[in-house]
Design a protein around this motif. Structure first.
Motif, PDB file in Angstrom:
ATOM      1  N   GLU A 167      42.796  79.102  97.795  1.00  0.00           N
ATOM      2  CA  GLU A 167      42.614  80.744  98.660  1.00  0.00           C
ATOM      3  C   GLU A 167      40.998  80.758  99.182  1.00  0.00           C
TER       4      GLU A 167
ATOM      5  N   ASP B 295      50.766  86.489  92.925  1.00  0.00           N
ATOM      6  CA  ASP B 295      49.511  87.597  93.010  1.00  0.00           C
ATOM      7  C   ASP B 295      48.651  87.228  94.562  1.00  0.00           C
ATOM      8  N   SER B 296      49.211  85.845  95.195  1.00  0.00           N
ATOM      9  CA  SER B 296      48.537  85.459  96.470  1.00  0.00           C
ATOM     10  C   SER B 296      49.766  86.083  97.858  1.00  0.00           C
ATOM     11  N   LYS B 297      48.278  86.178  98.459  1.00  0.00           N
ATOM     12  CA  LYS B 297      49.132  86.347  99.583  1.00  0.00           C
ATOM     13  C   LYS B 297      49.196  85.107 101.012  1.00  0.00           C
ATOM     14  N   LYS B 298      48.478  83.679  99.786  1.00  0.00           N
ATOM     15  CA  LYS B 298      48.080  82.359 101.357  1.00  0.00           C
ATOM     16  C   LYS B 298      49.367  81.863 100.769  1.00  0.00           C
TER      17      LYS B 298
END
Length: 502
Positions: A280, A308-311
């Motif tokens: 990430e 949680d990740s945006k990617k």
């Protein structure tokens, strides 16, 4: 001689920039990898150049890829080596070198290759200089290798999955030989980095993070032909991703037979979830995908990272194979129906916008209509966004092939049809819930059926077709999802936004 490059003194980070025409090919080859393979690429390049001059035309190569994403990534590496050796890409009918990267998951995959060999033999009769090579999973089977040797003597090169990094060396041996070259390894823990590759797309790429499989599902040949699990070092993975990002790649897919067990055999073990957190951080990467996940190894830590990740893309491929605990036990899947349902429920709860897809086998030995009902029950409860459904295919060399209770084909198809109807109905309902929303879409190509449209993919892996031109390929655009067509959307591009491209 002073102008020659001695590969013994070249570091791996410099190899991709080496002028192969200046490599010293008159001395002994390096004894370390991958320098050794670049030496043989240079020797192949000399031969190809000489043949080009003799024939007055380029030398052409063609790679036909059968099978999974791992095979597709292997073929990109093979293509990169062939291009560096001086070949140009062309259709197999006119190619001077044809290579089949084979799959052996099902017996009919083998039969397809044998059928194509008959066609290739016809090409070779007309063009005797043509070289034919076979590689991939099918070549790791001793019975296949023996059959190739005895029944298809016109094949020039045969190698397997464990020594694919030796392709340049094997290519050279084949080019200077008039005999069949065979190089099959039964097992290895070798992982060779920094070989060239020719990507299918300039803006996205697959990355192998591990090789092999330790699961030994009773219907699957993969652990026998791909070998036991071995993970790449995280530093090597991250360096490859960083180089791809610098080259314009914005979407990556991390590949392994079971990515959830990544890192267990490293000197310093690392979880897959932790690797994802490291990935990430790579600047320039906008989307991260991965496959395939085994349900028995999908951890709470991984679910938390995905949430949680945006990617990380909102898509998880989680093979079910069967909804019957009894059949799952016979398959050696090592989870129950209830455990799978509990896991899916947790994933849906923690990541509400996730798209879950799956694989399902119908007709496994001993399966009854009641077992199919159990699978249908799971489909209805999990609400899969799509499911790849397969009729069980007896695979020689696996425990399931000799099990009692082989299901008659007519019964198999009846169960398959019942399941497919439910799978498609649920998938359509899942897709329809997005109608009227907007989505970020990575444009992949001009639509194959209508040149006024482009085709892109949402984070959840669903395709969208909308009006646009070739200049949008590789760009991220905001699209209004106008009309659901069951398994894809027709859309309309919104006004250009700041985040349309990177």
């Amino acid at each position: 001689m002073d102008s020659y490059i001695d590969l013994q003194n070249i570091g791996t980070e410099e190899l991709g920039h080496v002028d192969l025409d200046r490599v010293d090919v008159y001395g002994s080859p390096p004894d370390v990898e991958p320098q050794r393979q670049y030496y043989f690429m240079a020797k192949c390049r000399q031969i190809v150049k000489s043949e080009r001059e003799r024939l007055g035309r380029p030398l052409y190569a063609c790679i036909q890829t059968l099978g999974c994403q791992m095979n597709a990534r292997d073929s990109e590496k093979l293509t990169g080596i062939l291009l560096d050796a001086g070949f140009e890409e062309a259709a197999e009918e006119v190619a001077d070198f044809v290579i089949y990267n084979t799959c052996t998951v099902r017996d009919n995959a083998n039969q397809k290759v044998y059928g194509r060999l008959g066609v290739l033999h016809g090409y070779k009769r007309r063009r005797p200089h043509m070289k034919i090579a076979l590689c991939g999973c099918m070549m790791q089977e001793a019975s296949v290798v023996e059959k190739i040797k005895n029944s298809y003597p016109f094949v020039d090169l045969v190698f397997g999955t464990h020594n694919i990094f030796k392709f340049a060396e094997l290519l050279y041996t084949s080019l200077v030989s008039d005999r069949m070259v065979m190089d099959i390894w039964q097992d290895t823990d070798a992982i060779v980095e920094d070989l060239p590759a020719k990507r299918k797309y300039p803006f996205k790429s697959g990355i192998n993070i591990m090789f092999g499989c330790n699961n030994f599902c009773s219907y699957c040949i993969v652990p026998y032909v791909r070998g036991r699990e071995r993970s790449r070092k995280p530093a090597d993975i991250l360096r490859e991703i960083e180089l791809l990002a610098r080259d314009g790649v914005t979407e990556i897919m991390l590949l392994g037979q079971n990515v959830n067990s990544y890192g267990k055999n490293l000197e310093q073990p690392m979880s897959f979830a932790r690797l994802l957190r490291e990935v990430e951080q790579v600047e320039g990467i906008r989307r991260i995908r991965f496959m395939t996940s085994h349900p028995k190894d999908l951890s709470d830590e991984l679910i938390a990272v995905m949430g949680d990740s945006k990617k990380l893309c909102r898509h998880l491929h989680l093979p079910l194979q069967s909804g019957s605990t009894r059949i799952l036990q016979a398959m050696n899947r090592r989870y129950t129906k209830e455990q799978y349902l509990s896991l899916a429920e947790k994933i849906r709860r923690e990541i509400p916008d996730i798209s879950i897809t799956t694989d399902i086998i119908v007709g496994f030995p001993g399966e009854t209509p009641g077992d199919v009902d159990e699978t249908i029950d799971v489909v209805q409860k999990v609400r899969f966004d799509n499911a790849f459904t397969f009729l069980y295919s007896k695979r020689t060399g696996t425990p399931a092939a000799s099990m009692e209770g082989q299901v008659p084909e007519v019964s198999m198809k009846q169960g398959f049809d019942r399941l497919l109807h439910v799978v498609q109905d649920v998938a359509r309902q899942q897709a329809a819930r997005l109608a009227g929303q907007t989505a970020e879409v990575l444009v992949e190509d001009v639509n194959a059926h209508d040149g006024s449209l482009v085709t892109g993919r949402m984070s959840n892996n669903m395709l969208v077709h909308f009006p646009g031109g070739r200049e949008l390929i590789g760009q991220y655009v905001t699209v209004a999802l106008k009309q659901c067509k069951g398994f894809y959307y027709m859309g309309e591009r919104k006004a250009p936004a700041i985040n349309d491209s990177i």
